[in-house]
Design a protein around this motif. Sequence first.
Motif, PDB file in Angstrom:
ATOM      1  N   TRP A 146       0.994  -1.267  -0.009  1.00 42.83           N
ATOM      2  CA  TRP A 146      -0.094   0.045   0.228  1.00 42.83           C
ATOM      3  C   TRP A 146       0.849   1.313  -0.070  1.00 42.83           C
ATOM      4  CZ3 TRP A 146      -4.815   0.417  -1.381  1.00 42.83           C
ATOM      5  CH2 TRP A 146      -5.513   1.455  -1.056  1.00 42.83           C
ATOM      6  N   PRO A 147       0.515   2.327  -0.665  1.00 41.99           N
ATOM      7  CA  PRO A 147       1.305   3.336  -0.660  1.00 41.99           C
ATOM      8  C   PRO A 147       1.151   4.222   0.581  1.00 41.99           C
ATOM      9  CG  PRO A 147      -0.248   3.240  -2.640  1.00 41.99           C
ATOM     10  CD  PRO A 147      -0.558   2.280  -1.743  1.00 41.99           C
ATOM     11  N   GLU A 148       2.658   4.403   1.097  1.00 42.55           N
ATOM     12  CA  GLU A 148       2.708   5.037   2.509  1.00 42.55           C
ATOM     13  C   GLU A 148       1.676   6.644   2.568  1.00 42.55           C
ATOM     14  OE1 GLU A 148       6.035   7.254   3.736  1.00 42.55           O
ATOM     15  OE2 GLU A 148       6.815   7.279   1.658  1.00 42.55           O
ATOM     16  N   GLY A 149       1.501   7.222   1.325  1.00 43.03           N
ATOM     17  CA  GLY A 149       0.812   8.480   1.884  1.00 43.03           C
ATOM     18  C   GLY A 149      -0.754   8.508   1.688  1.00 43.03           C
ATOM     19  N   LYS A 150      -1.580   7.229   1.038  1.00 41.58           N
ATOM     20  CA  LYS A 150      -2.797   6.995   1.184  1.00 41.58           C
ATOM     21  C   LYS A 150      -3.246   6.566   2.538  1.00 41.58           C
ATOM     22  CE  LYS A 150      -3.150   6.572  -3.860  1.00 41.58           C
ATOM     23  NZ  LYS A 150      -3.780   5.664  -4.823  1.00 41.58           N
ATOM     24  N   PRO A 151      -4.646   6.902   2.915  1.00 37.80           N
ATOM     25  CA  PRO A 151      -5.030   6.394   4.176  1.00 37.80           C
ATOM     26  C   PRO A 151      -4.947   4.863   3.830  1.00 37.80           C
ATOM     27  CG  PRO A 151      -6.592   8.078   3.139  1.00 37.80           C
ATOM     28  CD  PRO A 151      -5.462   7.903   2.098  1.00 37.80           C
ATOM     29  N   VAL A 152      -4.927   4.186   5.283  1.00 39.21           N
ATOM     30  CA  VAL A 152      -4.929   2.796   5.097  1.00 39.21           C
ATOM     31  C   VAL A 152      -6.208   2.306   5.028  1.00 39.21           C
ATOM     32  CG1 VAL A 152      -4.109   0.861   6.727  1.00 39.21           C
ATOM     33  CG2 VAL A 152      -2.945   2.902   6.519  1.00 39.21           C
ATOM     34  N   PRO A 153      -6.406   1.119   4.260  1.00 45.36           N
ATOM     35  CA  PRO A 153      -7.813   0.686   4.355  1.00 45.36           C
ATOM     36  C   PRO A 153      -8.158   0.235   5.516  1.00 45.36           C
ATOM     37  CG  PRO A 153      -6.408  -0.034   2.429  1.00 45.36           C
ATOM     38  CD  PRO A 153      -5.491   0.685   3.267  1.00 45.36           C
ATOM     39  N   SER A 154      -9.772   0.040   5.647  1.00 47.92           N
ATOM     40  CA  SER A 154     -10.386  -0.049   6.920  1.00 47.92           C
ATOM     41  C   SER A 154     -10.296  -1.705   7.304  1.00 47.92           C
ATOM     42  CB  SER A 154     -11.733   0.052   6.796  1.00 47.92           C
ATOM     43  OG  SER A 154     -12.280  -0.334   5.851  1.00 47.92           O
ATOM     44  N   LYS A 163      12.058   5.303   5.832  1.00 48.74           N
ATOM     45  CA  LYS A 163      11.524   6.421   6.590  1.00 48.74           C
ATOM     46  C   LYS A 163      10.348   7.053   6.096  1.00 48.74           C
ATOM     47  CE  LYS A 163      13.149  10.990   8.765  1.00 48.74           C
ATOM     48  NZ  LYS A 163      14.376  11.829   8.726  1.00 48.74           N
ATOM     49  N   LEU A 164       9.341   7.167   6.901  1.00 50.11           N
ATOM     50  CA  LEU A 164       8.170   7.683   6.411  1.00 50.11           C
ATOM     51  C   LEU A 164       8.203   9.110   6.073  1.00 50.11           C
ATOM     52  CD1 LEU A 164       5.676   6.206   9.130  1.00 50.11           C
ATOM     53  CD2 LEU A 164       5.960   5.680   6.677  1.00 50.11           C
ATOM     54  N   SER A 165       7.377   9.567   4.915  1.00 50.08           N
ATOM     55  CA  SER A 165       7.299  11.035   4.568  1.00 50.08           C
ATOM     56  C   SER A 165       6.326  11.594   5.635  1.00 50.08           C
ATOM     57  CB  SER A 165       6.726  10.812   3.105  1.00 50.08           C
ATOM     58  OG  SER A 165       5.369  10.509   3.093  1.00 50.08           O
ATOM     59  N   THR A 166       6.001  12.789   5.269  1.00 49.09           N
ATOM     60  CA  THR A 166       5.092  13.593   5.919  1.00 49.09           C
ATOM     61  C   THR A 166       3.710  12.902   5.648  1.00 49.09           C
ATOM     62  OG1 THR A 166       6.369  15.440   5.862  1.00 49.09           O
ATOM     63  CG2 THR A 166       3.999  15.915   6.499  1.00 49.09           C
ATOM     64  N   GLU A 167       3.420  12.638   4.669  1.00 48.99           N
ATOM     65  CA  GLU A 167       2.073  12.084   4.264  1.00 48.99           C
ATOM     66  C   GLU A 167       1.881  10.641   4.907  1.00 48.99           C
ATOM     67  OE1 GLU A 167       4.443  13.565   2.176  1.00 48.99           O
ATOM     68  OE2 GLU A 167       3.149  15.154   1.408  1.00 48.99           O
ATOM     69  N   GLY A 168       3.164  10.143   4.693  1.00 47.16           N
ATOM     70  CA  GLY A 168       3.038   8.619   5.457  1.00 47.16           C
ATOM     71  C   GLY A 168       2.800   8.488   6.726  1.00 47.16           C
ATOM     72  N   LYS A 169       3.548   9.617   7.576  1.00 46.21           N
ATOM     73  CA  LYS A 169       3.246   9.832   9.000  1.00 46.21           C
ATOM     74  C   LYS A 169       1.859   9.955   9.195  1.00 46.21           C
ATOM     75  CE  LYS A 169       7.859  11.151   9.970  1.00 46.21           C
ATOM     76  NZ  LYS A 169       8.887  12.283  10.647  1.00 46.21           N
ATOM     77  N   ALA A 173      -0.825   9.196   7.286  1.00 44.44           N
ATOM     78  CA  ALA A 173      -1.637   8.337   7.103  1.00 44.44           C
ATOM     79  C   ALA A 173      -1.609   6.940   8.072  1.00 44.44           C
ATOM     80  CB  ALA A 173      -1.359   7.539   5.741  1.00 44.44           C
ATOM     81  N   THR A 174      -0.281   6.937   8.639  1.00 46.35           N
ATOM     82  CA  THR A 174      -0.108   5.880   9.605  1.00 46.35           C
ATOM     83  C   THR A 174      -0.673   6.204  10.987  1.00 46.35           C
ATOM     84  OG1 THR A 174       1.976   5.269   8.595  1.00 46.35           O
ATOM     85  CG2 THR A 174       1.541   4.296  10.495  1.00 46.35           C
ATOM     86  N   THR A 175      -0.471   7.476  11.358  1.00 44.60           N
ATOM     87  CA  THR A 175      -1.136   8.197  12.591  1.00 44.60           C
ATOM     88  C   THR A 175      -2.593   7.854  12.506  1.00 44.60           C
ATOM     89  OG1 THR A 175       0.734   9.757  12.939  1.00 44.60           O
ATOM     90  CG2 THR A 175      -1.310   9.738  14.116  1.00 44.60           C
ATOM     91  N   ALA A 176      -3.154   8.166  11.572  1.00 38.65           N
ATOM     92  CA  ALA A 176      -4.652   8.293  11.473  1.00 38.65           C
ATOM     93  C   ALA A 176      -5.120   6.460  11.575  1.00 38.65           C
ATOM     94  CB  ALA A 176      -5.236   8.602  10.128  1.00 38.65           C
ATOM     95  N   TYR A 177      -4.268   5.743  10.835  1.00 37.63           N
ATOM     96  CA  TYR A 177      -4.710   4.404  11.044  1.00 37.63           C
ATOM     97  C   TYR A 177      -4.697   3.967  12.635  1.00 37.63           C
ATOM     98  CZ  TYR A 177      -3.945  -0.755  11.474  1.00 37.63           C
ATOM     99  OH  TYR A 177      -3.848  -2.149  11.671  1.00 37.63           O
TER     100      TYR A 177
END
Length: 272
Positions: free
Chosen positions: A241-249, A260-266, A268-272
Motif C-alpha cells: 500500500w502506498p505510504e501516503g494514502k489512508p490505510v484501508p479499513s 523513513k516515512l514521509s510527512t504524508e506517510g506519517k 496516514a499511519t497515525t490516522a490508522y
Amino acid sequence: MMNLHPTPEQTSRWMETIYQGFHQADPHHPVINGLGGFGGSFDIWTVAAHSDYLPVHLYPYFNRTMNMDPWIGQRTTYSLNSSIAHAAMTGKPVLVQEIGCSEAWVPKEDIAKFLRLTLMSAWAQGATGYFWWGSHNIDPNYRVPTSDIALKYSKPSFSEGIFDSLEYSMGLLDTHNQPKPYALEYQRWISVIDKLGLGWKTDLPVCYLLHPEHSGRWSITMSQMTAFTLAKQIHMDVRMWPEGKPVPSDAAAVVIANFKLSTEGKAATTAY
C-alpha cells in the motif's frame, strides 16, 4: 540499450498517445505493455494510468533474491507474490507476463518445484494469469538474422545471431516438441486451478506492507522481502500500500519495513 532519459511526464504523454491508438484500432481487447520493472521514467502509477493490466516479470536470478535464499527458498518463491502485490496496489489487474528458470541454473527437478510453487503462489495472490518463459528450447545451431537488428543498441553477442547461453534451455518443450518434466507439472497444476476456480475470497487477516513514495520496485526488494515473507508465514493476506494514502479499513496490521516515512506517510499511519 538506447540512451534515452525521458521525464515521467513525457513518458505519460507517449503512453497516452500509443494506448489511445491501440484502443481506437481495437476497442474490444485490453492493452498491456511488456515492462520488466517499474521505476524512473516508467513509474508504476504512470504505467497504471494508461494500461488495462499491470505486467510482472520475475526471475530470482536477476532480481537479487538469489543473494538471500536458494531457488526453492521462501523469499525466492515469495518474491513473485511481492511483485504481484506491488503492481496490484495500483488497483489494476496483474498478469505474470514472464517467469522462468534455466537448466543452466538448476536441475530440471528443481525447475518443476519452482514452477509449481510460483504458479500456485500467483493464483493465491490474485494474479489474473501466469506465463512461463518460454514455450520451447532453442536449437543451439539456430542463428538470428541480424540484417534488421539495430546492433549499436543491442548486446554484442547479437551481432553473431546468438542468444545468452541460459536462454537455450528455458522452454517447456524441447526442440523436438516434446514436453519436459516441468511442462507436465504446469499442465497438472493448471488443471487444479481450473477446478478451484478464480474470484474466491480469503478469510485471512489483511496485512498492509507500506511502500515508500517515489520508489522503484527493485530499490526496496532486498529490504522488504523478509518482512513480506514473515507476514506470509504467519498466514496473513499480505498486500502493499502506498505510504501516503489512508490505510484501508480492513487492515489488521500495517508494517513499515526499512524506510523513513514521509510527512504524508506519517499522517496516514497515525490516522490508522
